[in-house]
Scaffold this motif. Structure first.
Motif, PDB file in Angstrom:
ATOM      1  N   UNK A   1       0.843  -1.192   0.000  1.00 43.58           N
ATOM      2  CA  UNK A   1       0.000   0.000   0.000  1.00 43.58           C
ATOM      3  C   UNK A   1       0.882   1.246   0.000  1.00 43.58           C
ATOM      4  N   UNK A   2       0.562   2.252  -0.801  1.00 45.66           N
ATOM      5  CA  UNK A   2       1.370   3.479  -0.800  1.00 45.66           C
ATOM      6  C   UNK A   2       1.433   4.110   0.590  1.00 45.66           C
ATOM      7  N   UNK A   3       2.552   4.772   0.863  1.00 42.90           N
ATOM      8  CA  UNK A   3       2.772   5.371   2.179  1.00 42.90           C
ATOM      9  C   UNK A   3       1.696   6.391   2.538  1.00 42.90           C
ATOM     10  N   UNK A   4       1.163   7.087   1.554  1.00 50.18           N
ATOM     11  CA  UNK A   4       0.138   8.088   1.826  1.00 50.18           C
ATOM     12  C   UNK A   4      -1.070   7.459   2.512  1.00 50.18           C
ATOM     13  N   UNK A   5      -1.533   6.339   1.984  1.00 50.40           N
ATOM     14  CA  UNK A   5      -2.721   5.702   2.553  1.00 50.40           C
ATOM     15  C   UNK A   5      -2.408   4.976   3.859  1.00 50.40           C
ATOM     16  N   UNK A   6      -1.171   4.527   4.016  1.00 52.36           N
ATOM     17  CA  UNK A   6      -0.780   3.920   5.300  1.00 52.36           C
ATOM     18  C   UNK A   6      -0.825   4.967   6.405  1.00 52.36           C
ATOM     19  N   UNK A   7      -0.239   6.132   6.143  1.00 49.45           N
ATOM     20  CA  UNK A   7      -0.239   7.205   7.136  1.00 49.45           C
ATOM     21  C   UNK A   7      -1.657   7.698   7.411  1.00 49.45           C
ATOM     22  N   UNK A   8      -2.453   7.823   6.369  1.00 46.54           N
ATOM     23  CA  UNK A   8      -3.839   8.266   6.529  1.00 46.54           C
ATOM     24  C   UNK A   8      -4.630   7.271   7.382  1.00 46.54           C
ATOM     25  N   UNK A   9      -4.449   5.989   7.157  1.00 41.10           N
ATOM     26  CA  UNK A   9      -5.151   4.969   7.937  1.00 41.10           C
ATOM     27  C   UNK A   9      -4.749   5.022   9.407  1.00 41.10           C
ATOM     28  N   UNK A  10      -3.470   5.224   9.668  1.00 43.38           N
ATOM     29  CA  UNK A  10      -3.002   5.268  11.058  1.00 43.38           C
ATOM     30  C   UNK A  10      -3.555   6.485  11.794  1.00 43.38           C
ATOM     31  N   UNK A  11      -3.516   7.655  11.161  1.00 47.92           N
ATOM     32  CA  UNK A  11      -4.054   8.842  11.826  1.00 47.92           C
ATOM     33  C   UNK A  11      -5.566   8.738  12.001  1.00 47.92           C
ATOM     34  N   UNK A  12      -6.253   8.086  11.057  1.00 50.04           N
ATOM     35  CA  UNK A  12      -7.695   7.868  11.205  1.00 50.04           C
ATOM     36  C   UNK A  12      -7.992   6.976  12.406  1.00 50.04           C
ATOM     37  N   UNK A  13      -7.245   5.890  12.538  1.00 51.60           N
ATOM     38  CA  UNK A  13      -7.514   4.954  13.628  1.00 51.60           C
ATOM     39  C   UNK A  13      -7.300   5.577  14.996  1.00 51.60           C
ATOM     40  N   UNK A  14      -6.167   6.270  15.176  1.00 50.17           N
ATOM     41  CA  UNK A  14      -5.882   6.822  16.497  1.00 50.17           C
ATOM     42  C   UNK A  14      -6.900   7.908  16.861  1.00 50.17           C
ATOM     43  N   UNK A  15      -7.369   8.681  15.880  1.00 50.79           N
ATOM     44  CA  UNK A  15      -8.375   9.711  16.161  1.00 50.79           C
ATOM     45  C   UNK A  15      -9.742   9.098  16.412  1.00 50.79           C
ATOM     46  N   UNK A  16     -10.139   8.140  15.592  1.00 51.43           N
ATOM     47  CA  UNK A  16     -11.463   7.536  15.708  1.00 51.43           C
ATOM     48  C   UNK A  16     -11.611   6.779  17.029  1.00 51.43           C
ATOM     49  N   UNK A  17     -10.571   6.059  17.437  1.00 53.57           N
ATOM     50  CA  UNK A  17     -10.632   5.318  18.701  1.00 53.57           C
ATOM     51  C   UNK A  17     -10.801   6.275  19.876  1.00 53.57           C
ATOM     52  N   UNK A  18     -10.052   7.365  19.872  1.00 55.57           N
ATOM     53  CA  UNK A  18     -10.160   8.336  20.963  1.00 55.57           C
ATOM     54  C   UNK A  18     -11.542   8.968  21.007  1.00 55.57           C
ATOM     55  N   UNK A  19     -12.094   9.324  19.859  1.00 54.86           N
ATOM     56  CA  UNK A  19     -13.425   9.932  19.828  1.00 54.86           C
ATOM     57  C   UNK A  19     -14.504   8.959  20.279  1.00 54.86           C
ATOM     58  N   UNK A  20     -14.410   7.715  19.865  1.00 58.31           N
ATOM     59  CA  UNK A  20     -15.438   6.734  20.227  1.00 58.31           C
ATOM     60  C   UNK A  20     -15.394   6.401  21.719  1.00 58.31           C
ATOM     61  N   UNK A  21     -14.222   6.311  22.280  1.00 64.10           N
ATOM     62  CA  UNK A  21     -14.144   6.036  23.725  1.00 64.10           C
ATOM     63  C   UNK A  21     -14.670   7.220  24.532  1.00 64.10           C
ATOM     64  N   UNK A  22     -14.417   8.429  24.053  1.00 66.08           N
ATOM     65  CA  UNK A  22     -14.987   9.585  24.734  1.00 66.08           C
ATOM     66  C   UNK A  22     -16.516   9.588  24.603  1.00 66.08           C
TER      67      UNK A  22
ATOM     68  N   UNK B   1     -11.827  10.884  10.356  1.00 69.02           N
ATOM     69  CA  UNK B   1     -12.225  10.338  11.659  1.00 69.02           C
ATOM     70  C   UNK B   1     -13.177  11.281  12.386  1.00 69.02           C
ATOM     71  N   UNK B   2     -12.888  12.574  12.321  1.00 71.80           N
ATOM     72  CA  UNK B   2     -13.759  13.541  13.004  1.00 71.80           C
ATOM     73  C   UNK B   2     -15.137  13.560  12.369  1.00 71.80           C
ATOM     74  N   UNK B   3     -15.200  13.578  11.046  1.00 69.72           N
ATOM     75  CA  UNK B   3     -16.495  13.580  10.361  1.00 69.72           C
ATOM     76  C   UNK B   3     -17.257  12.292  10.646  1.00 69.72           C
ATOM     77  N   UNK B   4     -16.576  11.166  10.592  1.00 74.44           N
ATOM     78  CA  UNK B   4     -17.225   9.886  10.874  1.00 74.44           C
ATOM     79  C   UNK B   4     -17.742   9.830  12.307  1.00 74.44           C
ATOM     80  N   UNK B   5     -16.934  10.304  13.243  1.00 72.41           N
ATOM     81  CA  UNK B   5     -17.372  10.331  14.633  1.00 72.41           C
ATOM     82  C   UNK B   5     -18.577  11.234  14.843  1.00 72.41           C
TER      83      UNK B   5
END
Length: 495
Positions: free
Chosen positions: A237-258, A319-323
């Motif tokens: 997978x290109x690095x752009x989408x790898x980085x995007x997926x990682x930042x999405x996960x860490x943000x989405x997990x924090x928002x959902x737990x809150x 992640x913010x929009x999805x949350x």
């Protein structure tokens, strides 16, 4: 008939004219010195259009005045050029800047007896031209297509170049050692790198003001994104989408737990999670290349860095929009958080965080403690500048200058390039919290778009200030490290 004067051998009379006395040798020397001084004032030391000797590029580097191995050079220049290109490729893959690669190639070819060599570096390619007089020229090029975290390998290559310049290693031995460096395993296994990734996020969340719960969440979420990134890498997978997926996960997990009622501050958790995603080493190298006169290489690295930042911002935005669509409450990201630990506790956390960064960057074990010490000094400089009221932009830049200066001194004393020590130590200065807050305002609060855009510009200014500060500190430390390369050479000669 013309009568000749008598008594003077036929020469005309000079009575009444001033008689000249012969100059003494001291006067002749004084006149010559005066003429030379006048010529220097008028013309300079060298003609203004004279080309610069390529070996002069080594001035100020650890490889100045290389020892030329005249007796050990054979007639095969192609093997020496191949070795220099292989060396440059390894350095680029491990994260070295263009100036360091160029000086290493010039030093190696000069030490191994090759003259009339030109080196050209443009982004991902390295070209070398060897054109001796009255012989067929040789031009070779090497393209670097992959990168990896291996600061230990970069330090070993630096030591190899130092040994070659000192005259203690011939070409055949150098080729063997370089092959061993490129084929050897990294110092830390993958599981340790994954754990260090989580440890850094956990302790840095504590530095930002998060409690034990937020640190535990940061640790768990970063373990997850490390595993996800590794799997996406296996799938090419290109690095752009790898980085995007990682930042999405860490943000989405924090928002959902809150949203589920957990007593955490999502902005702090996200800030700790995205810092290791920031392309710090690439950004420092790009600023260094731009300052040192490699515009094409700097432009390519700047574009790569910009894409990485874009991937981080895009992942946070999604992640913010999805949350928000799933019912997550709107956060007040303007809140500030009091320190959760005293200053001495924060200092301990900073030292642990910098050591964890060193493990993720695969640095040498013997460099972990010195790198942590440099990061600790930078933290106290940052704290002191903040107490003096120098502002959120100037304080990180001043701290970065100190880190860059100490990084060069410490690294050269330990036989490593400055980048290996300075980049892990300076990662704590990057504004991960500002990036998250600005991105949140841009994606959820339409009335605060200008505030969010201003925050992103502020974060960009801080990041560039930190990168430029590291480069400035490196240049300021050059007068302090002139004797370190000679110390290396004396140690090689004693072997």
């Amino acid at each position: 008939m013309i009568e000749r004067p008598e008594g003077n051998g036929g020469r005309p009379h000079t009575d009444g004219l001033p008689k000249t006395q012969p100059l003494r040798p001291s006067q002749v020397r004084q006149n010559a010195n005066a003429k030379r001084m006048l010529m220097r004032l008028v013309q300079g030391d060298s003609p203004p259009t004279a080309p610069m000797n390529i070996v002069d590029r080594l001035a100020g580097s650890p490889y100045a005045n290389p020892t030329i191995q005249v007796a050990g050079v054979d007639a095969s220049a192609r093997k020496t050029i191949d070795f220099a290109l292989h060396l440059a490729e390894a350095m680029f893959r491990y994260g070295a800047g263009a100036l360091e690669v160029e000086t290493s190639m010039i030093a190696v070819t000069a030490a191994l007896g090759l003259k009339n060599v030109e080196v050209d570096i443009t982004n991902q390619s390295v070209a070398i031209n060897y054109a001796p007089k009255d012989q067929t020229p040789i031009t070779l090029i090497r393209v670097v297509r992959s990168w990896t975290n291996n600061y230990a390998g970069l330090a070993q290559v630096h030591q190899l170049v130092t040994d070659i310049v000192a005259g203690g290693v011939g070409r055949d031995e150098a080729v063997r050692r370089l092959n061993e460096i490129t084929r050897s395993a990294k110092p830390f296994p993958r599981w340790m790198v994954t754990v260090a990734f989580g440890v850094f996020a956990a302790v840095f969340v504590g530095v930002l003001g998060g409690g034990p719960g937020a640190s535990a969440l940061a640790f768990a979420s970063n373990l997850l994104i490390s595993l996800v990134a590794r799997q996406l890498g296996r799938w090419r997978t290109p690095d752009f989408f790898v980085t995007m997926s990682c930042s999405f996960l860490v943000t989405f997990i924090a928002l959902m737990l809150r949203w589920a009622g957990a007593d955490i501050a999502p902005s702090i958790v996200v800030a700790g999670g995205i810092l290791l995603l920031l392309p710090t080493g690439r950004l420092v190298s790009s600023v260094q290349d731009a300052i040192n006169g490699f515009p094409v290489t700097a432009a390519g690295r700047f574009l790569s860095t910009l894409l990485t930042f874009g991937a981080i911002v895009a992942g946070i935005a999604v992640a913010v929009v999805t949350g928000t669509l799933m019912g997550s409450e709107v956060l007040d990201v303007t809140n500030t958080f009091p320190p959760a630990y005293p200053l001495w506790g924060q200092a301990i956390l900073i030292a642990v965080a910098v050591a964890a960064i060193g493990i993720t960057e695969q640095t040498q074990m013997r460099l972990l403690l010195p790198t942590a010490a440099v990061g600790l000094v930078g933290f106290f400089v940052l704290w002191g500048a903040g107490e003096l009221g120098l502002g959120d932009r100037l304080a990180p830049a001043i701290s970065a200058v100190v880190i860059g200066l100490l990084g060069r001194v410490v690294a050269l004393k330990l036989g490593a390039p400055q980048l290996v020590v300075a980049v892990p130590a300076a990662l704590i200065l990057l504004p991960g919290l500002t990036i998250f807050r600005s991105m949140y305002l841009l994606t959820t609060e339409e009335s605060d778009i200008l505030l969010g855009a201003g925050g992103m510009l502020n974060a960009t200014a801080i990041v560039l200030g930190v990168a430029a500060g590291i480069v400035l500190g490196d240049n300021l430390a050059r007068p302090l490290t002139k004797g370190l390369s000679s110390n290396e050479r004396r140690r090689v000669r004693r072997r």
